[in-house]
Design a protein around this motif. Structure first.
Motif: not given
Length: 53
Positions: A13-18
């Motif tokens: 998974f790529e970290k993305k802004p909420s």
């Protein structure tokens, strides 16, 4: 115990802004305002909305 676990499959998974940052911020501000005015029922409702998200 010396066990070695080798995964067979998985996901990366790529970290993305909420997408909910502004929504939660507005709920929190509304909750603080309700607490200041003494409206405990609305403060509790806002808290439940934030926790259920």
């Amino acid at each position: 115990m010396g066990y070695k676990i080798q995964p067979l499959r998985g996901y990366l998974f790529e970290k993305k802004p909420s997408p909910f940052v502004s929504f939660v911020s507005s709920l929190y501000e509304s909750r603080l305002e309700a607490k200041i005015t003494g409206n405990d029922a609305m403060a509790y409702g806002y808290k439940r909305l934030m926790n259920s998200l």
